[in-house]
Design a protein around this motif. Structure first.
Motif, PDB file in Angstrom:
ATOM      1  N   HIS A 246       0.829  -1.202   0.000  1.00 30.79           N
ATOM      2  CA  HIS A 246       0.000   0.000   0.000  1.00 30.79           C
ATOM      3  C   HIS A 246       0.865   1.254   0.000  1.00 30.79           C
ATOM      4  O   HIS A 246       2.036   1.244   0.413  1.00 30.79           O
ATOM      5  N   ARG A 247       0.278   2.317  -0.465  1.00 26.38           N
ATOM      6  CA  ARG A 247       0.844   3.671  -0.364  1.00 26.38           C
ATOM      7  C   ARG A 247      -0.315   4.619  -0.103  1.00 26.38           C
ATOM      8  O   ARG A 247      -1.212   4.757  -0.927  1.00 26.38           O
ATOM      9  N   SER A 248      -0.323   5.229   1.078  1.00 31.19           N
ATOM     10  CA  SER A 248      -1.382   6.165   1.437  1.00 31.19           C
ATOM     11  C   SER A 248      -0.755   7.460   1.900  1.00 31.19           C
ATOM     12  O   SER A 248       0.421   7.498   2.298  1.00 31.19           O
ATOM     13  N   SER A 249      -1.527   8.535   1.857  1.00 30.08           N
ATOM     14  CA  SER A 249      -0.974   9.822   2.242  1.00 30.08           C
ATOM     15  C   SER A 249      -2.070  10.737   2.771  1.00 30.08           C
ATOM     16  O   SER A 249      -3.236  10.618   2.397  1.00 30.08           O
ATOM     17  N   ALA A 250      -1.649  11.619   3.677  1.00 30.47           N
ATOM     18  CA  ALA A 250      -2.461  12.771   4.078  1.00 30.47           C
ATOM     19  C   ALA A 250      -1.750  13.976   3.484  1.00 30.47           C
ATOM     20  O   ALA A 250      -0.640  14.315   3.930  1.00 30.47           O
ATOM     21  N   PRO A 251      -2.303  14.608   2.461  1.00 30.21           N
ATOM     22  CA  PRO A 251      -1.578  15.631   1.685  1.00 30.21           C
ATOM     23  C   PRO A 251      -0.937  16.697   2.566  1.00 30.21           C
ATOM     24  O   PRO A 251      -1.575  17.278   3.447  1.00 30.21           O
ATOM     25  N   GLY A 252       0.341  16.904   2.325  1.00 34.19           N
ATOM     26  CA  GLY A 252       1.072  17.917   3.056  1.00 34.19           C
ATOM     27  C   GLY A 252       1.451  17.516   4.459  1.00 34.19           C
ATOM     28  O   GLY A 252       2.054  18.308   5.183  1.00 34.19           O
ATOM     29  N   ILE A 253       1.101  16.283   4.890  1.00 38.65           N
ATOM     30  CA  ILE A 253       1.354  15.877   6.267  1.00 38.65           C
ATOM     31  C   ILE A 253       2.277  14.659   6.298  1.00 38.65           C
ATOM     32  O   ILE A 253       3.379  14.719   6.830  1.00 38.65           O
ATOM     33  N   TYR A 254       1.837  13.527   5.751  1.00 36.51           N
ATOM     34  CA  TYR A 254       2.690  12.346   5.771  1.00 36.51           C
ATOM     35  C   TYR A 254       2.333  11.433   4.601  1.00 36.51           C
ATOM     36  O   TYR A 254       1.262  11.521   4.006  1.00 36.51           O
ATOM     37  N   ILE A 255       3.272  10.536   4.302  1.00 38.04           N
ATOM     38  CA  ILE A 255       3.069   9.465   3.323  1.00 38.04           C
ATOM     39  C   ILE A 255       3.432   8.158   4.011  1.00 38.04           C
ATOM     40  O   ILE A 255       4.526   8.020   4.571  1.00 38.04           O
ATOM     41  N   ASP A 256       2.527   7.199   4.000  1.00 34.39           N
ATOM     42  CA  ASP A 256       2.714   5.907   4.657  1.00 34.39           C
ATOM     43  C   ASP A 256       2.807   4.832   3.576  1.00 34.39           C
ATOM     44  O   ASP A 256       1.858   4.623   2.812  1.00 34.39           O
ATOM     45  N   LYS A 257       3.959   4.158   3.520  1.00 36.45           N
ATOM     46  CA  LYS A 257       4.173   3.099   2.545  1.00 36.45           C
ATOM     47  C   LYS A 257       4.514   1.803   3.273  1.00 36.45           C
ATOM     48  O   LYS A 257       5.159   1.818   4.321  1.00 36.45           O
ATOM     49  N   GLY A 258       4.065   0.684   2.706  1.00 37.05           N
ATOM     50  CA  GLY A 258       4.359  -0.587   3.335  1.00 37.05           C
ATOM     51  C   GLY A 258       4.013  -1.763   2.441  1.00 37.05           C
ATOM     52  O   GLY A 258       3.219  -1.646   1.506  1.00 37.05           O
ATOM     53  N   TYR A 259       4.622  -2.898   2.765  1.00 35.59           N
ATOM     54  CA  TYR A 259       4.308  -4.144   2.071  1.00 35.59           C
ATOM     55  C   TYR A 259       4.659  -5.295   3.008  1.00 35.59           C
ATOM     56  O   TYR A 259       5.471  -5.151   3.935  1.00 35.59           O
TER      57      TYR A 259
END
Length: 601
Positions: A401-414
């Protein structure tokens, strides 16, 4: 002088039959105008004399005489304009059915213990409409027959006193309700079947004392014998092997024939999605060895779902799902799932109805175009049922997955996951899940300082690295509602326990528990629901990458509890309810003469 229920019911039919015929003739002679052969329209139906002990709406629903009205509340504006049969339900008065309704009301009361009820009717013309009438039922309920005593006689003591007490719906001091008595028969039969007595006989004797208006109720229970399953036969329109259906069910030759096993087997066949119809033909009573016959019709072995949509924050979204219910044979299930969001975000951001998700968020360097790159969730899951037992299910999955809160954080994982689920009771699964994930959080310094409480640069650097998040969890769910989709009675409960440490190969180490419960209660025509949710989480030690100070109380953002948001309190943004940390807009500091470097330090 006492009278048995059989004699009483025969007497009741004779008593009501003669007045019913006379009543029908009288109503036809008195209520029908001699020169009006048309059926008048019923404008209103009123009940007078009905007390709270009777459900007036339930009683009225069983009558033929009903008031005319709009077919639906949503059609009220159209009904005000037209009385077309498409929107308006016109009910006419049938005098013969009106006479029968008198009997129906008496029978309704009789079944609920009121055996002296009298019903009178009146039909009056509406003032402004010569062909519209109002019907009134005047009811004199009378005194009920009260249960004076109730006894349950078991030929063999199978059910204990507490079990009998929970099963009986007829109680001393209440009116003699024949419907509750019939329901008691069903509950007793089910209780005995749950213990293997599928051929139990249940009978009752009611002795009514006319002068005292009391009744003595005796219920005789004969469990007879314990039934067993002799054989299971599967046939029908299916290319799948009959052995597959036999593996899924808990009805096995040689086992005791129990009601719970029948319910579990029926649910297992349908929940597999292999069969569009699966009927378990219950064997007739009278033989302790049961021959189980299962008739099945096969469903399609593949399912495909494609969808697309948009919103003002995630822009264009697409979703695709593919399911193979017989992957590599043996009814093994394969699920492929992919969700992609943020499509066309660079072109649509801040255009028209779409929000500028980068405005007023973080430092100028944080407003990177990386937040406008596509986000996704992808997973591959393989599920195999009946591992060692029909109640067991094993699952294996891969995800990214790759998710983000714009301008705050990006969370990536597998990572990968492995699960074992056992249905410990009907609609009560217990799952043991291990999930190994390599996760990485990219964010500005302000995010880590405000949301983690970590403001030192070296510690923030460690959190930006790729770390393992690999908890083992125990998940429990119980559903005791009367309907899975539209419950009105009962409750459901869920409890989740997680542990992550070096023994589970996790860099983030913590213990976490959460639970929720929902209760449904019927209140008249309405349903009251209550929902309670809570949790507890505590980090155990620092991450395994280092023992640097400041990491002892660090939790991954996905394992924290947030006040506000769709999963907590709606109407507030996630993590925006409760105590707040005051921050200053960086642009205001820059306008005041500060530099980006001085703000970051």
């Amino acid at each position: 002088m006492g009278r048995t229920v059989a004699a009483w019911r025969a007497h009741f039919r004779l008593v009501l039959a003669i007045p019913a015929l006379l009543c029908a003739r009288g109503l036809l002679a008195q209520s029908t105008p001699p020169n009006d052969r048309t059926h008048p329209v019923v404008d209103q139906v009123t009940f007078v004399g009905v007390t709270k002990i009777i459900d007036k709406a339930d009683m009225a629903g069983g009558l033929a005489t009903k008031a005319s009205g709009c077919k639906s509340l949503l059609l009220q504006p159209f009904c005000a304009l037209t009385k077309s049969h498409l929107v308006y339900d016109t009910r006419t008065l049938d005098h013969l059915e009106l006479a029968r309704d008198v009997i129906r009301i008496k029978v309704y009361y009789y079944k609920r213990g009121y055996r002296e009820t009298e019903v009178d009717t009146s039909v009056t013309r509406a003032k402004k409409h010569t062909n519209r009438v109002r019907v009134t039922f005047r009811i004199t309920e009378g005194k009920p027959v009260i249960v004076q005593s109730i006894a349950v006689q078991q030929a063999e003591t199978v059910l204990r006193r507490q079990a009998l007490k929970r099963t009986l719906l007829v109680h001393v001091g209440d009116p003699l309700n024949l419907i509750d008595l019939d329901s008691t028969h069903v509950h007793l039969r089910d209780r005995l079947w749950d213990k293997g007595y599928a051929d139990a006989l249940i009978a009752d004797t009611i002795e009514v004392h006319d002068s005292a208006r009391t009744a003595d109720v005796t219920i005789r229970v004969n469990p007879r014998w314990v039934a067993t399953v002799e054989s299971v036969t599967v046939h029908g329109d299916s290319i799948l092997s009959p052995d597959i259906a036999k593996k899924m069910i808990t009805l096995k030759p040689g086992n005791i024939y129990k009601r719970q096993n029948v319910i579990e087997s029926q649910q297992a066949l349908y929940s597999s999605n292999l069969y569009r119809r699966a009927t378990i033909v219950l064997p007739p009573r009278g033989d302790s060895a049961k021959l189980i016959d299962i008739n099945v019709n096969e469903s399609r072995m593949h399912a495909v779902k494609l969808s697309a949509g948009f919103n003002t924050i995630d822009f264009i979204q697409t979703e695709g799902k593919f399911t193979n219910y017989d992957f590599l044979g043996d009814a093994r299930r394969l699920d492929l799932h992919l969700v992609v969001s943020n499509l066309l975000a660079p072109a649509l951001n801040g255009t028209g109805i779409f929000r500028d998700v980068l405005a007023d968020n973080g430092l100028p360097g944080d407003s990177s175009r990386t937040y406008l790159k596509p986000t996704y969730q992808a997973s591959i899951d393989v599920t195999q049922q009946w591992i060692g037992d029909p109640r067991n299910t094993v699952g294996f999955g891969l995800f990214s997955h790759r998710s983000s809160a714009p301008g705050i954080y990006i969370d990536k994982g597998y990572g990968t996951s492995l699960s074992f689920t056992r249905n410990v009771a009907p609609r009560t699964p217990l799952s043991l899940v291990y999930r190994y994930e390599l996760t990485q959080v990219e964010a500005g310094d302000v995010y880590f300082c405000v949301n983690y409480g970590v403001c030192e640069q070296n510690t923030i650097g460690l959190l930006r690295n790729r770390n393992a998040l690999s908890p083992v969890s125990l998940d429990f769910y119980m559903n005791r509602t009367n309907d899975d989709f539209n419950p009105s009675e009962g409750y459901s409960a869920r409890a989740d326990f997680e542990h992550a440490s070096k023994y589970t190969l996790s860099d983030f180490r913590y213990n976490r528990a959460s639970g929720e419960m929902t209760i449904f209660r019927r209140a008249g025509k309405a349903v009251l629901a209550g929902h309670l949710r809570g949790g507890w989480v505590r980090p155990m030690a620092s991450t395994s990458t280092t023992d640097a100070p400041g990491l002892d109380d660090v939790l991954h953002p996905r394992k924290r509890f947030y006040a506000g948001g769709a999963n907590s309190v709606r109407g507030y943004g996630e993590n925006q309810l409760g105590p707040r940390i005051l921050t200053i807009d960086p642009q205001k500091l820059i306008d005041a003469g500060c530099t980006t470097a001085s703000i970051a330090s």
